[in-house]
Design a protein around this motif. Structure first.
Motif, mmCIF file in Angstrom:
data_model
loop_
_atom_site.group_PDB
_atom_site.id
_atom_site.type_symbol
_atom_site.label_atom_id
_atom_site.label_comp_id
_atom_site.label_asym_id
_atom_site.label_seq_id
_atom_site.Cartn_x
_atom_site.Cartn_y
_atom_site.Cartn_z
ATOM 1 N N ALA A 113 -12.347 49.204 -26.878
ATOM 2 C CA ALA A 113 -12.632 48.764 -28.247
ATOM 3 C C ALA A 113 -11.960 47.435 -28.550
ATOM 4 C CB ALA A 113 -12.167 49.835 -29.239
ATOM 5 N N ILE A 114 -10.730 47.276 -28.083
ATOM 6 C CA ILE A 114 -9.992 46.028 -28.316
ATOM 7 C C ILE A 114 -10.655 44.865 -27.576
ATOM 8 C CG2 ILE A 114 -7.793 44.851 -27.935
ATOM 9 C CD1 ILE A 114 -6.471 47.648 -28.191
ATOM 10 N N GLU A 116 -13.758 44.577 -26.325
ATOM 11 C CA GLU A 116 -15.111 44.233 -26.739
ATOM 12 C C GLU A 116 -15.150 43.643 -28.145
ATOM 13 O OE1 GLU A 116 -18.407 46.467 -25.732
ATOM 14 O OE2 GLU A 116 -17.766 46.750 -23.662
ATOM 15 N N SER A 117 -14.184 43.993 -28.963
ATOM 16 C CA SER A 117 -14.081 43.356 -30.276
ATOM 17 C C SER A 117 -13.851 41.855 -30.124
ATOM 18 C CB SER A 117 -12.936 43.995 -31.074
ATOM 19 O OG SER A 117 -12.697 43.268 -32.255
ATOM 20 N N GLU A 118 -12.961 41.503 -29.204
ATOM 21 C CA GLU A 118 -12.698 40.086 -28.953
ATOM 22 C C GLU A 118 -13.917 39.407 -28.337
ATOM 23 O OE1 GLU A 118 -10.514 36.420 -28.545
ATOM 24 O OE2 GLU A 118 -10.589 38.125 -29.924
ATOM 25 N N ARG A 121 -16.267 38.585 -31.126
ATOM 26 C CA ARG A 121 -15.754 37.459 -31.927
ATOM 27 C C ARG A 121 -16.086 36.131 -31.262
ATOM 28 N NH1 ARG A 121 -11.697 33.902 -32.438
ATOM 29 N NH2 ARG A 121 -10.773 34.454 -30.428
ATOM 30 N N ALA A 220 -16.575 40.883 -34.851
ATOM 31 C CA ALA A 220 -15.449 41.585 -34.226
ATOM 32 C C ALA A 220 -15.215 42.939 -34.884
ATOM 33 C CB ALA A 220 -14.192 40.731 -34.313
ATOM 34 N N ASN A 221 -15.243 42.961 -36.200
ATOM 35 C CA ASN A 221 -14.991 44.217 -36.922
ATOM 36 C C ASN A 221 -16.077 45.248 -36.641
ATOM 37 O OD1 ASN A 221 -12.639 43.278 -38.086
ATOM 38 N ND2 ASN A 221 -13.620 42.615 -39.983
ATOM 39 N N ARG A 224 -15.672 46.594 -33.122
ATOM 40 C CA ARG A 224 -14.550 47.533 -33.033
ATOM 41 C C ARG A 224 -14.938 48.887 -33.618
ATOM 42 N NH1 ARG A 224 -11.221 44.754 -35.493
ATOM 43 N NH2 ARG A 224 -10.089 43.836 -33.753
ATOM 44 N N GLN A 225 -15.594 48.874 -34.783
ATOM 45 C CA GLN A 225 -16.017 50.125 -35.404
ATOM 46 C C GLN A 225 -17.029 50.859 -34.518
ATOM 47 O OE1 GLN A 225 -17.512 48.918 -39.242
ATOM 48 N NE2 GLN A 225 -15.520 48.140 -39.916
ATOM 49 N N GLU A 228 -15.129 52.354 -31.590
ATOM 50 C CA GLU A 228 -14.296 53.469 -32.051
ATOM 51 C C GLU A 228 -15.150 54.692 -32.361
ATOM 52 O OE1 GLU A 228 -11.229 54.036 -32.112
ATOM 53 O OE2 GLU A 228 -10.300 52.076 -31.797
#
Length: 246
Positions: A113-114, A116-118, A121, A220-221, A224-225, A228
């Motif tokens: 999650a961390i 792939e969020s980046e 972004r 990014a948000n 992450r969601q 998650e």
């Protein structure tokens, strides 16, 4: 006046050596993939697709027969798969497909999650019309797989879309880190692909919209969601399975 012999030094100078002729550029030599590597890839893929189920006893002779090879490359592949955490070798009992613990699955999906969020972004910052066209195409493939209730196609389309977002990030270190866990993510995702179903692809559509708008924070948000939520669904699936076994 005597003319200098061919190749002799002119008066007051030295002979220059002729520059060597440049060799023609050749394509790199093709090297066939070693048999042990092909056997390793085949067994790993059988595990990821759950053709070989977690906890299943792996018999060298049976695998060798299925793959049309001798037992030696199978033995070598199983040893490598043990090193990488896909197989458990138990002295006196043989080889078994690894059964992931709740903790190791949760940790890997949290890290995913961390990362792939980046990647989302950065993808929003670097997106081109060509990138977005391919993302939309992959989205359509995933939606068709959901409509057809094709579990394998859902998993493949999901992996392809996420991989494309990573490639859009332009960060090679990040891409390498995500690639190192991508196969295991597919392993965890397969049993929950149907339960994620349409929701997962609706979430993908939102991520793509944010990337297209070059809204890095929202991309990014939302990624992450999305990751998650996959993690939560996997935990629920594991809990339900444990209750059924009890």
């Amino acid at each position: 006046m005597k003319k200098p012999e061919p190749g002799s030094a002119p008066a007051g100078g030295s002979v220059r050596e002729a520059a060597p002729a440049r060799r023609a550029t050749r394509p790199p030599l093709e090297r066939p993939t070693p048999l042990r590597e092909r056997v390793y890839e085949a067994i790993a893929e059988m595990i990821v697709t759950r053709e070989l189920e977690p906890g299943e006893h792996l018999v060298e002779s049976e695998l060798a027969s299925d793959l049309g090879v001798s037992r030696q490359p199978v033995r070598e592949a199983l040893q490598r798969l043990q090193t990488e955490g896909w197989v458990d070798l138990r002295p006196g009992h043989g080889a078994f497909v690894h059964v992931p613990t709740d903790e190791e699955a949760d940790q890997l999906l949290a890290v995913r999650a961390i990362l792939e969020s980046e990647s989302a972004r950065l993808a929003a910052k670097h997106a081109t019309p060509e990138h977005l066209e391919k993302l939309r195409a992959l989205q359509r493939v995933g939606e068709k797989a959901v409509a057809a209730d094709d579990q394998a196609a859902m998993v493949a389309a999901n992996a392809a879309l996420h991989a494309h977002v990573v490639s859009m990030s332009g960060n090679l270190v990040l891409a390498d880190l995500i690639a190192s866990v991508a196969r295991r993510v597919r392993w965890y995702y397969l049993p929950i692909a149907r339960s994620r179903g349409k929701d997962a692809w609706d979430e993908h559509a939102g991520i793509i919209d944010a990337i297209e708008e070059k809204n890095s924070r929202r991309a990014a948000n939302q990624m992450r969601q999305h990751a998650e939520r996959t993690r939560e669904i996997y935990q629920e699936w594991r809990t339900e399975g444990a209750e059924e076994r009890a």
